[in-house]
Design a protein around this motif. Sequence first.
Motif, PDB file in Angstrom:
ATOM      1  N   ASP A 247       0.821  -1.226   0.000  1.00 35.99           N
ATOM      2  CA  ASP A 247       0.000   0.000   0.000  1.00 35.99           C
ATOM      3  C   ASP A 247       0.848   1.266   0.000  1.00 35.99           C
ATOM      4  O   ASP A 247       0.350   2.361  -0.236  1.00 35.99           O
ATOM      5  N   VAL A 248       2.140   1.124   0.313  1.00 40.08           N
ATOM      6  CA  VAL A 248       3.010   2.303   0.448  1.00 40.08           C
ATOM      7  C   VAL A 248       3.376   2.852  -0.927  1.00 40.08           C
ATOM      8  O   VAL A 248       3.758   2.107  -1.833  1.00 40.08           O
ATOM      9  N   VAL A 249       3.238   4.180  -1.080  1.00 42.52           N
ATOM     10  CA  VAL A 249       3.511   4.842  -2.367  1.00 42.52           C
ATOM     11  C   VAL A 249       4.322   6.119  -2.138  1.00 42.52           C
ATOM     12  O   VAL A 249       4.587   6.519  -1.009  1.00 42.52           O
ATOM     13  N   ASP A 250       4.680   6.770  -3.259  1.00 43.09           N
ATOM     14  CA  ASP A 250       5.343   8.073  -3.160  1.00 43.09           C
ATOM     15  C   ASP A 250       4.364   9.104  -2.623  1.00 43.09           C
ATOM     16  O   ASP A 250       3.144   8.961  -2.745  1.00 43.09           O
ATOM     17  N   GLY A 254      -0.209   9.510  -2.448  1.00 42.92           N
ATOM     18  CA  GLY A 254      -0.781   8.829  -1.289  1.00 42.92           C
ATOM     19  C   GLY A 254      -1.212   9.738  -0.161  1.00 42.92           C
ATOM     20  O   GLY A 254      -1.135  10.970  -0.251  1.00 42.92           O
ATOM     21  N   ILE A 255      -1.674   9.106   0.887  1.00 38.95           N
ATOM     22  CA  ILE A 255      -2.135   9.813   2.089  1.00 38.95           C
ATOM     23  C   ILE A 255      -1.098   9.579   3.188  1.00 38.95           C
ATOM     24  O   ILE A 255      -0.661   8.440   3.418  1.00 38.95           O
ATOM     25  N   TYR A 275       3.552   7.202   3.082  1.00 32.58           N
ATOM     26  CA  TYR A 275       2.275   7.500   2.413  1.00 32.58           C
ATOM     27  C   TYR A 275       1.684   6.206   1.880  1.00 32.58           C
ATOM     28  O   TYR A 275       2.414   5.316   1.435  1.00 32.58           O
ATOM     29  N   VAL A 276       0.361   6.092   1.947  1.00 33.27           N
ATOM     30  CA  VAL A 276      -0.308   4.887   1.445  1.00 33.27           C
ATOM     31  C   VAL A 276      -1.369   5.251   0.412  1.00 33.27           C
ATOM     32  O   VAL A 276      -1.909   6.352   0.403  1.00 33.27           O
ATOM     33  N   ASP A 277      -1.602   4.280  -0.466  1.00 36.83           N
ATOM     34  CA  ASP A 277      -2.662   4.431  -1.469  1.00 36.83           C
ATOM     35  C   ASP A 277      -3.783   3.465  -1.081  1.00 36.83           C
ATOM     36  O   ASP A 277      -3.738   2.280  -1.379  1.00 36.83           O
TER      37      ASP A 277
END
Length: 414
Positions: A247-250, A254-255, A275-277
């Motif tokens: 779930d981890v993104v740039d 993401g949040i 950050y996660v998406d």
Amino acid sequence: ERGDWMSVPKLRFKADDGSDYPELTVAKLDDLCEKIGDGLHGTPIYFQTGNYYFINGNNLENGKIIVSSDTPKVNDSVFEKNNKELNDSTILMSINGTIGKVAYYNNEKVMLGKSVAYFKVNYKCIKEYCYQLIQTASVQCQFQKGLTGSTIKNLGLNTIKNTNVKVPCLPEQQKIAEFLSTVDTVIEKQKETVSAWEERKKGVMQKLFGQEVRFKADNGSEFPEWEEKYLSDIASFHSGLTYTPDDVVDSENGILVFRSSNIQNGRIAYDDNVYVDKELKEKNYVKLHDIVVCVRNGSKSLVGKNALVTESDLNATWGAFMTVIRAKQNYEFIHQYLNSTFFKKEMYKDSGTATINQITTAMLNDCKLFVPSIAEQQKIADCLSSLDEVIEKQKATLAAWEELKKGLLQQMFV
């Protein structure tokens, strides 16, 4: 500048007669020292009644050797067998785990572990100058490049000995050392000021939450008696978001997820972000004046640390090792209570120790406290918030001095 041997310091002292000092000479740290060594590789036999403290890199703080009742001791025979012949010309530095913490050796009764290196300066270098020199970005950068080890970093003696430096003559070394020592003294005094204000605040909190000191209403009348309640009567608890590495993104996509590392000195910090998406519901976003609490951590000392969500901290969620406490009454009163000894005692009442591994929702639900009227809550909150503002200003002054010292080191050394 760090690898450029043509460069010169931006700041140079002049001799007392106004003339320029000679050009700096190129050397290795080993050239400036009678000996560079480290402590005992291994664990000695400890003696509770020993005369010498066995120290590691964590015992070096703010230029001093710090020991406590928990620091192990060795007796004279163990010390004499392994003594590294420290003397008045010696500086200590941590070289394992936390790299680069330095301290003067002032004939304290200590024996070094392998995570401490020692520098015994020779006739080419003044001890106080060497102390400043090994803290410079140029030297520390060379240290960092030579580190070994994956999990726990280690700085080898050969790397230290072969570190390149440019050195002024002894009279200029003396002037630089005295000047920076004056700045260090100011920084040390400011640290003491910050600590003194923090201690004052602890004392005020103790008296307010212990009801030793009571406010009166604006018209001079007494406020009602405090009522014993559960924390859940005046606040609600909200568990954090569970997510996977997938779930981890740039950051752009993401949040932000608040984790333990996002709480520093009672504020939300943004130095170490994840950050996660994920599709989140409205209830998963922090709200203004939420209190984000670390409820699980590998380090017990971090359990319970918390921060208030401000206007600039919105549009974020919080991780599974965090809980949001949302006030139903005065949020600042609850925030201050969470930082009091009264809350801590409630949390570790079952464990019987002064530390806990985690704070569960059941523990929060079971937390009892005495609660004043809304009006008195406000007065307590205002009082403690104003103390926080004083502490913040004192910390800002300290940070400014530390920044100045960093700038001076960069301009006086190459």
